[in-house]
Design a protein around this motif. Structure first.
Motif, PDB file in Angstrom:
ATOM      1  N   THR A 163       0.853  -1.189   0.000  1.00 37.84           N
ATOM      2  CA  THR A 163       0.000   0.000   0.000  1.00 37.84           C
ATOM      3  C   THR A 163       0.888   1.238   0.000  1.00 37.84           C
ATOM      4  O   THR A 163       2.036   1.203   0.466  1.00 37.84           O
ATOM      5  CB  THR A 163      -0.914   0.049   1.238  1.00 37.84           C
ATOM      6  OG1 THR A 163      -0.113   0.175   2.423  1.00 37.84           O
ATOM      7  CG2 THR A 163      -1.753  -1.227   1.341  1.00 37.84           C
ATOM      8  N   ASP A 165       1.325   4.717   1.589  1.00 34.63           N
ATOM      9  CA  ASP A 165       0.862   5.490   2.735  1.00 34.63           C
ATOM     10  C   ASP A 165       1.067   6.992   2.530  1.00 34.63           C
ATOM     11  O   ASP A 165       0.285   7.810   3.003  1.00 34.63           O
ATOM     12  CB  ASP A 165       1.607   5.017   3.992  1.00 34.63           C
ATOM     13  CG  ASP A 165       0.953   5.477   5.275  1.00 34.63           C
ATOM     14  OD1 ASP A 165      -0.236   5.158   5.474  1.00 34.63           O
ATOM     15  OD2 ASP A 165       1.626   6.150   6.077  1.00 34.63           O
ATOM     16  N   GLY A 236       3.371   0.610   2.792  1.00 39.18           N
ATOM     17  CA  GLY A 236       2.952  -0.334   3.810  1.00 39.18           C
ATOM     18  C   GLY A 236       2.867  -1.732   3.233  1.00 39.18           C
ATOM     19  O   GLY A 236       2.721  -1.915   2.020  1.00 39.18           O
ATOM     20  N   GLN A 238       0.464  -4.953   3.829  1.00 41.66           N
ATOM     21  CA  GLN A 238      -0.791  -5.324   4.483  1.00 41.66           C
ATOM     22  C   GLN A 238      -1.040  -6.821   4.322  1.00 41.66           C
ATOM     23  O   GLN A 238      -1.161  -7.331   3.210  1.00 41.66           O
ATOM     24  CB  GLN A 238      -1.948  -4.537   3.869  1.00 41.66           C
ATOM     25  CG  GLN A 238      -3.310  -4.883   4.445  1.00 41.66           C
ATOM     26  CD  GLN A 238      -3.483  -4.356   5.867  1.00 41.66           C
ATOM     27  OE1 GLN A 238      -3.563  -3.160   6.090  1.00 41.66           O
ATOM     28  NE2 GLN A 238      -3.534  -5.277   6.834  1.00 41.66           N
ATOM     29  N   ASP A 244      -9.608  -5.215  10.407  1.00 44.17           N
ATOM     30  CA  ASP A 244      -9.566  -3.828   9.960  1.00 44.17           C
ATOM     31  C   ASP A 244      -8.180  -3.553   9.380  1.00 44.17           C
ATOM     32  O   ASP A 244      -7.164  -3.910   9.983  1.00 44.17           O
ATOM     33  CB  ASP A 244      -9.836  -2.871  11.125  1.00 44.17           C
ATOM     34  CG  ASP A 244     -11.265  -2.979  11.631  1.00 44.17           C
ATOM     35  OD1 ASP A 244     -12.136  -3.379  10.836  1.00 44.17           O
ATOM     36  OD2 ASP A 244     -11.505  -2.680  12.825  1.00 44.17           O
ATOM     37  N   THR A 245      -8.132  -2.919   8.224  1.00 41.42           N
ATOM     38  CA  THR A 245      -6.845  -2.720   7.553  1.00 41.42           C
ATOM     39  C   THR A 245      -6.123  -1.483   8.080  1.00 41.42           C
ATOM     40  O   THR A 245      -6.702  -0.621   8.746  1.00 41.42           O
ATOM     41  CB  THR A 245      -7.048  -2.590   6.037  1.00 41.42           C
ATOM     42  OG1 THR A 245      -7.945  -1.506   5.779  1.00 41.42           O
ATOM     43  CG2 THR A 245      -7.620  -3.878   5.470  1.00 41.42           C
ATOM     44  N   GLU A 246      -4.828  -1.425   7.754  1.00 41.50           N
ATOM     45  CA  GLU A 246      -3.934  -0.319   8.098  1.00 41.50           C
ATOM     46  C   GLU A 246      -3.888  -0.058   9.602  1.00 41.50           C
ATOM     47  O   GLU A 246      -3.771   1.081  10.050  1.00 41.50           O
ATOM     48  CB  GLU A 246      -4.318   0.948   7.331  1.00 41.50           C
ATOM     49  CG  GLU A 246      -4.191   0.753   5.819  1.00 41.50           C
ATOM     50  CD  GLU A 246      -4.326   2.049   5.035  1.00 41.50           C
ATOM     51  OE1 GLU A 246      -4.470   3.105   5.661  1.00 41.50           O
ATOM     52  OE2 GLU A 246      -4.289   1.987   3.791  1.00 41.50           O
ATOM     53  N   ASP A 247      -3.941  -1.122  10.375  1.00 39.50           N
ATOM     54  CA  ASP A 247      -3.758  -1.054  11.826  1.00 39.50           C
ATOM     55  C   ASP A 247      -2.402  -1.676  12.122  1.00 39.50           C
ATOM     56  O   ASP A 247      -2.211  -2.885  11.945  1.00 39.50           O
ATOM     57  CB  ASP A 247      -4.870  -1.819  12.542  1.00 39.50           C
ATOM     58  CG  ASP A 247      -4.744  -1.751  14.066  1.00 39.50           C
ATOM     59  OD1 ASP A 247      -3.694  -1.281  14.560  1.00 39.50           O
ATOM     60  OD2 ASP A 247      -5.677  -2.180  14.755  1.00 39.50           O
ATOM     61  N   GLU A 248      -1.447  -0.849  12.559  1.00 34.55           N
ATOM     62  CA  GLU A 248      -0.076  -1.319  12.734  1.00 34.55           C
ATOM     63  C   GLU A 248       0.075  -2.302  13.888  1.00 34.55           C
ATOM     64  O   GLU A 248       1.159  -2.832  14.111  1.00 34.55           O
ATOM     65  CB  GLU A 248       0.879  -0.136  12.899  1.00 34.55           C
ATOM     66  CG  GLU A 248       0.935   0.730  11.657  1.00 34.55           C
ATOM     67  CD  GLU A 248       2.181   1.588  11.587  1.00 34.55           C
ATOM     68  OE1 GLU A 248       3.141   1.314  12.329  1.00 34.55           O
ATOM     69  OE2 GLU A 248       2.186   2.536  10.787  1.00 34.55           O
ATOM     70  N   PHE A 252      -0.130  -5.168   9.811  1.00 34.92           N
ATOM     71  CA  PHE A 252       0.198  -4.066   8.909  1.00 34.92           C
ATOM     72  C   PHE A 252       1.417  -3.325   9.442  1.00 34.92           C
ATOM     73  O   PHE A 252       1.572  -3.141  10.654  1.00 34.92           O
ATOM     74  CB  PHE A 252      -0.989  -3.101   8.798  1.00 34.92           C
ATOM     75  CG  PHE A 252      -0.735  -1.893   7.935  1.00 34.92           C
ATOM     76  CD1 PHE A 252      -0.644  -2.007   6.561  1.00 34.92           C
ATOM     77  CD2 PHE A 252      -0.602  -0.632   8.505  1.00 34.92           C
ATOM     78  CE1 PHE A 252      -0.409  -0.897   5.766  1.00 34.92           C
ATOM     79  CE2 PHE A 252      -0.379   0.484   7.723  1.00 34.92           C
ATOM     80  CZ  PHE A 252      -0.288   0.361   6.341  1.00 34.92           C
ATOM     81  N   THR A 254       4.504  -0.093   8.176  1.00 37.01           N
ATOM     82  CA  THR A 254       4.918   0.908   7.190  1.00 37.01           C
ATOM     83  C   THR A 254       6.426   1.083   7.212  1.00 37.01           C
ATOM     84  O   THR A 254       7.095   0.798   8.213  1.00 37.01           O
ATOM     85  CB  THR A 254       4.248   2.272   7.457  1.00 37.01           C
ATOM     86  OG1 THR A 254       4.589   2.720   8.780  1.00 37.01           O
ATOM     87  CG2 THR A 254       2.738   2.154   7.322  1.00 37.01           C
TER      88      THR A 254
END
Length: 261
Positions: A163, A165, A236, A238, A244-248, A252, A254
């Motif tokens: 992804t 970011d 990122g 993933q 839930d996406t983009e939750d580190e 996920f 970056t």
């Protein structure tokens, strides 16, 4: 004289008879025997509920796996200068040491810890020498993303996608002349369910950590575009398993990347 006799008689009355001392000792022995029995019962129950070592902990609460990167500082910045530039040489040497250690340890089955299947990685990133040669030539840079082990984690097949970011996709394409997904590729893109769940038997010949190679194709960007804007973005990785996406904290991570001409 009478007082002395009374004192002497009183002192003799305070002395315990042998049978009384026996009762005291028996009480202490009984108390400590019960105490030992309680502790033994507690420990036996605890050990009876522990799983075998290779099975990991028994729990109904499954933690979410985090994502880590190699190199491990979550940023990579390099300038494509000539070999006699001190900053350029130092960064390449750091990259060289990191990747050599990563592949050496990951491919050594006699070591505990990271276990790596290099054949899954993108072409040009399947060995330290390939990755380092790409960095020296300025053709591509290899970054590696790892899904950290979480025992009892098994969500079926897990898809993987890169992804962007920062910046926006439109700005990225304006500056580089190419879409983000053309310049940045990942492999593998699917982790089969058979690769989970994680166990403690890290030296098992069939076990490999979940490692995804991120190949940044620097040579696809024109020299003119690199000189004008540089290749500077935050991407990122993933891992997708219905969360839930983009939750580190949950599959996920970056990474900051910069490449200047």
């Amino acid at each position: 004289m009478a007082n002395k006799n009374n004192l002497s008689t009183s002192g003799k009355q305070e002395e315990k008879a042998p049978s009384e001392w026996g009762k005291v000792i028996a009480a202490y022995l009984t108390f400590y025997a019960i105490l030992v029995l309680v502790f033994a019962t507690c420990y036996s129950v605890m050990y009876a509920t522990l799983p075998d070592r290779e099975d990991g902990p028994k729990t109904n609460f499954i933690l979410s796996p985090g994502v880590s990167f190699i190199p491990g500082d979550s940023t990579f910045s390099i300038r494509n200068f000539y070999d006699d530039n001190a900053d350029y040489v130092e960064r390449l040497e750091d990259y060289n040491r990191t990747l050599n250690r990563f592949f050496e340890e990951g491919l050594d089955r006699d070591r505990s810890g990271l276990q790596l299947d290099a054949s899954e990685l993108p072409a040009g990133c399947q060995s330290a020498s390939e990755a380092i040669d790409g960095a020296v030539a300025g053709t591509h840079i290899c970054i590696f993303s790892r899904l950290n082990r979480v025992y009892a984690f098994n969500q079926g097949d897990v898809e993987v996608e890169p992804t962007l970011d920062f910046p926006s996709e439109s700005r990225f394409e304006d500056e580089t002349g190419l879409p983000f997904t053309t310049i940045v590729e990942v492999a593998p893109t699917v982790i089969p369910a058979a690769r989970f769940n994680f166990r403690n038997n890290a030296k098992d010949a069939d076990f490999n950590d979940i490692i995804v190679g991120v190949k940044i194709n620097v040579d696809l960007v024109s020299q003119e575009a690199l000189e004008e804007n540089s290749l500077d973005f935050r991407f990122g990785v993933q891992f997708l398993y219905g969360q839930d996406t983009e939750d580190e904290r949950d599959g996920f991570g970056t990474f900051e990347f910069e490449f200047r001409a």
